[in-house]
Write a protein that holds these residues in place. Structure first.
Motif, PDB file in Angstrom:
ATOM      1  N   ILE A  54      24.682  16.684 -18.383  1.00 26.53           N
ATOM      2  CA  ILE A  54      25.969  16.507 -17.691  1.00 26.53           C
ATOM      3  C   ILE A  54      26.083  15.057 -17.205  1.00 26.53           C
ATOM      4  N   VAL A  55      27.280  14.495 -17.348  1.00 28.97           N
ATOM      5  CA  VAL A  55      27.581  13.173 -16.776  1.00 28.97           C
ATOM      6  C   VAL A  55      28.913  13.278 -16.040  1.00 28.97           C
ATOM      7  N   ALA A  56      28.956  12.753 -14.808  1.00 29.28           N
ATOM      8  CA  ALA A  56      30.192  12.730 -14.021  1.00 29.28           C
ATOM      9  C   ALA A  56      30.559  11.282 -13.726  1.00 29.28           C
ATOM     10  N   ASP A  57      31.683  10.832 -14.306  1.00 23.43           N
ATOM     11  CA  ASP A  57      32.100   9.436 -14.111  1.00 23.43           C
ATOM     12  C   ASP A  57      33.506   9.283 -14.688  1.00 23.43           C
ATOM     13  N   GLU A  58      33.995   8.030 -14.773  1.00 28.41           N
ATOM     14  CA  GLU A  58      35.260   7.797 -15.466  1.00 28.41           C
ATOM     15  C   GLU A  58      35.132   8.387 -16.867  1.00 28.41           C
ATOM     16  N   GLU A  59      36.235   8.935 -17.375  1.00 24.94           N
ATOM     17  CA  GLU A  59      36.143   9.692 -18.630  1.00 24.94           C
ATOM     18  C   GLU A  59      35.559   8.860 -19.773  1.00 24.94           C
ATOM     19  N   GLU A  60      36.021   7.622 -19.918  1.00 24.98           N
ATOM     20  CA  GLU A  60      35.540   6.781 -21.021  1.00 24.98           C
ATOM     21  C   GLU A  60      34.044   6.507 -20.894  1.00 24.98           C
ATOM     22  N   LYS A  61      33.612   6.226 -19.658  1.00 18.22           N
ATOM     23  CA  LYS A  61      32.189   5.946 -19.429  1.00 18.22           C
ATOM     24  C   LYS A  61      31.337   7.199 -19.660  1.00 18.22           C
ATOM     25  N   ALA A  62      31.826   8.341 -19.224  1.00 16.24           N
ATOM     26  CA  ALA A  62      31.071   9.585 -19.389  1.00 16.24           C
ATOM     27  C   ALA A  62      30.885   9.918 -20.866  1.00 16.24           C
ATOM     28  N   ILE A  63      31.951   9.729 -21.649  1.00 14.59           N
ATOM     29  CA  ILE A  63      31.858   9.998 -23.090  1.00 14.59           C
ATOM     30  C   ILE A  63      30.876   9.026 -23.753  1.00 14.59           C
ATOM     31  N   LYS A  64      30.999   7.763 -23.391  1.00 12.86           N
ATOM     32  CA  LYS A  64      30.111   6.732 -23.950  1.00 12.86           C
ATOM     33  C   LYS A  64      28.649   7.035 -23.608  1.00 12.86           C
ATOM     34  N   ALA A  65      28.422   7.488 -22.373  1.00 11.54           N
ATOM     35  CA  ALA A  65      27.059   7.811 -21.928  1.00 11.54           C
ATOM     36  C   ALA A  65      26.483   8.969 -22.727  1.00 11.54           C
ATOM     37  N   LEU A  66      27.297  10.001 -22.948  1.00 11.78           N
ATOM     38  CA  LEU A  66      26.789  11.164 -23.674  1.00 11.78           C
ATOM     39  C   LEU A  66      26.602  10.873 -25.164  1.00 11.78           C
TER      40      LEU A  66
END
Length: 628
Positions: free
Chosen positions: A375-387
């Motif tokens: 799970i990642v919780a952050d700005e949507e673009e950053k969360a997608i990039k992280a995953l």
């Protein structure tokens, strides 16, 4: 661990700053500043195609971070070359000669014609987006107690800018360090154990210091370590600044690769795989008690999740002390997307995420107990990039050990930095013509090669009568050249006292909390001059040094006055000793010569630093005889 059975191979890259008057490609001084800069400029760096028409993968990753770089400069010690507003000047002849001297001391073969190359680096550490490097020598070796280790290459290159701080999306660099000449020494992968890696680095460091032309202190020498084992991968570990950390870094990297291979085998036996779909699960966490998740949602962010099929129990598995496979996933997410971190179900419930939250998540994603959810919780673009970064790293976990560049941490463990760079990062420098390395230049350097450390130790023992232990300390000391100069200048002072002052007394007062950085060579010369002229007794040396630490602007006579250490004449010392004997006359008459020890203690309590102990002892013996 059985390093031979594991097929351990280690190679070192040692970067050492040279102590030159000017920088490598301009005439600015090689000094670091701690005052306010005169100005700053903002830049964005982008990768370019190399000579072979490719973009280096490490440079591409840096560009994807989208960072901006703020460069601080000084009007009087940086110039347009550092700002990349002017072509580089001719390389420093002084730096070139020092680098060739180091090469010859390591039995290397200098090239006839040296070309300047550009090495693409767009992490902001160079304003131009590349580092200039000159290949100077090859095919050398150093001797160790475990045998010869080949030195593959020696390059002369410019040091990077100094990182000051990192703000939101902006990295601040100071340009004072950019362009300081340094040598890069690369060994072959002949090193077979952690201890051998440390020994080789120590030996190369000794050779570098033997020249007397390298900078000393924190940050002036940095070691990068290339490590691989059988069935593992070559991993480059950057920025090991402490010699005593090298063996631990190698040991921990071997442990990491061994554990990653065990995880690989377990994942394959389970038939594990990665689902590449990224799910939005924000609505499930709207009532979640986790402060991180709550804050992300309040700021308009999203909670995103992925499923790693049959990874359960392995993401939380330790692979280095205090670091797990999940830490590797988190490192990628942080570096590539700039998020604060990740959650995974191997460590939940925790951090305000409850059993009920995890149950709802598994139900929504149709994930089994044997699956791990990230799970990642952050700005949507950053969360997608992280995953996306975690997905890539999870796939690599199924294959084994990924090739990558990692950063050394203070405890000997490492964290992800960037992909391992490829050949696409190098291309020729078009602004500087080739440099001819003539036979005359090499012969000139050969005729002036310095002693190697072991030769100097032997000479110090014979010439200065130092103990072997003190000679070894002195040979590796920052003050080695000053030591010899002081011995020649002050022949009435024993070399052992000079050596102990420089190598032991200074360290002792630093341990007491005094800032010995304030003590300059001029202070030390003043100290030994006062000692030589009888203005100061040797017992007063520590207090004078402390005085220079506290008041570096003062002259030695002022320090002696303030510290009450002004040397006394023999007549004055005799008078004080007579008074001490009179005060203790009964003891003297009773014990006679046996009272010497007690009287010596009381005399030195009054005279320490003001009179030489040997003279005090001599006078005491004489005066006791008079009174008995």
């Amino acid at each position: 661990m059985d390093y031979e059975k594991l097929g351990l191979k280690v190679g070192l890259e040692i970067h050492q700053q040279l102590n030159t008057e000017r920088k490598l490609f301009c005439h600015c001084p090689t000094i670091l500043r701690d005052d306010e800069p005169d100005g700053e400029i903002l830049r964005i760096l982008r990768p370019t195609l190399s000579e072979v028409g490719e973009i280096d993968r490490a440079a591409l990753l840096e560009a994807r971070k989208g960072k901006k770089f703020l460069y601080q400069y000084y009007n009087d010690s940086t110039c347009l070359v550092e700002l990349d507003e002017e072509p580089p000047h001719e390389p420093s002849e002084e730096a070139l000669k020092i680098a060739l001297e180091v090469a010859l001391l390591m039995n290397m073969k200098p090239v006839d014609l040296a070309y300047v190359m550009r090495k693409i680096v767009i992490d902001g550490s160079n304003t131009s987006g590349f580092q200039r490097t000159i290949f100077l020598a090859r095919d050398g070796y150093v001797e160790t107690e475990d045998g010869k280790v080949r030195i593959e290459s020696l390059c002369l290159e410019e040091d990077a800018a100094r990182k000051v701080e990192e703000r939101e999306g902006i990295v601040v660099y100071n340009l004072d360090r950019l362009g300081i000449p340094l040598v890069e020494i690369s060994t072959a992968p002949d090193i077979k154990s952690p201890k051998m890696a440390k020994d080789v680095a120590k030996r190369i460091g000794e050779i570098l210091r033997a020249t007397g032309k390298v900078k000393r202190g924190i940050g002036t020498i940095r070691q990068d370590i290339n490590i691989s084992i059988k069935d593992g991968a070559r991993v480059e570990i950057k920025g090991v600044s402490e010699l005593n950390l090298i063996d631990k870094v190698v040991e921990y990297e071997v442990l990491r690769q061994v554990n990653l291979l065990k995880i690989r085998d377990e994942l394959k036996s389970r038939g594990a795989y990665v689902i590449e779909e990224i799910y939005d699960v924000t609505d499930l966490f709207k009532e979640c008690k986790s402060r991180i998740i709550k804050r992300a949602i309040e700021r308009g962010g999203k909670v995103k999740a992925i499923i790693l099929k049959k990874f359960s129990g392995l993401v939380g598995k330790e692979i280095q002390p205090g670091r797990r496979l999940g830490t590797e996933f988190s490192d990628r997410a942080k570096v590539i997307a700039g998020v604060g971190g990740i959650f995974h179900t191997d460590e939940l419930p925790n951090y305000g995420i409850t059993d009920e939250d995890v149950k709802k998540l598994r139900e929504r994603l149709k994930a089994e107990e044997e699956d791990t959810i990230i799970i990642v919780a952050d700005e949507e673009e950053k969360a997608i990039k992280a995953l996306e970064a975690v997905i890539e790293r999870a796939k690599e976990a199924i294959e084994g050990v990924p090739e990558e560049t990692r950063r050394a941490l203070d405890d000997g463990t490492t964290s992800y930095l960037r992909p391992l760079p490829g050949a696409a990062r190098m291309y020729p420098e078009t602004d500087i013509p080739p440099i001819y390395i003539t036979e005359e230049l090499i012969n000139e350097i050969k005729s002036n090669l310095p002693e190697l450390p072991e030769e100097k130790v032997e000479r110090f023992i014979k010439e200065y009568k130092l103990s072997e232990e003190l000679a070894k300390k002195m040979v590796l000391s920052y003050y080695v050249d000053l030591f010899e100069e002081l011995c020649k200048e002050f022949k009435n002072i024993k070399p052992t006292l000079i050596a102990k002052t420089l190598e032991e007394t200074l360290k002792e007062i630093r341990r007491e909390g005094y800032n010995i950085e304030n003590i300059k060579e001029s202070h030390l010369r003043e100290l030994f001059k006062a000692l030589s002229e009888g203005k100061l007794a040797k017992e007063g040396i520590p207090e004078v040094l402390k005085g220079f630490c506290e008041m570096p602007e003062k002259e030695i006579d002022e320090i002696l006055e303030i510290k009450g250490l002004k040397g006394l004449s023999r007549e004055e010392v005799e008078k004080i000793i007579e008074e001490i004997i009179k005060e203790n006359i009964e003891v003297v008459k009773e014990k006679k010569e046996k009272a010497l020890g007690m009287l010596m203690g009381r005399a030195m309590a009054k005279l320490r630093g003001k009179a030489d102990g040997k003279m005090v002892n001599e006078i005491l013996r004489s005066k006791i005889k008079e009174f008995i």
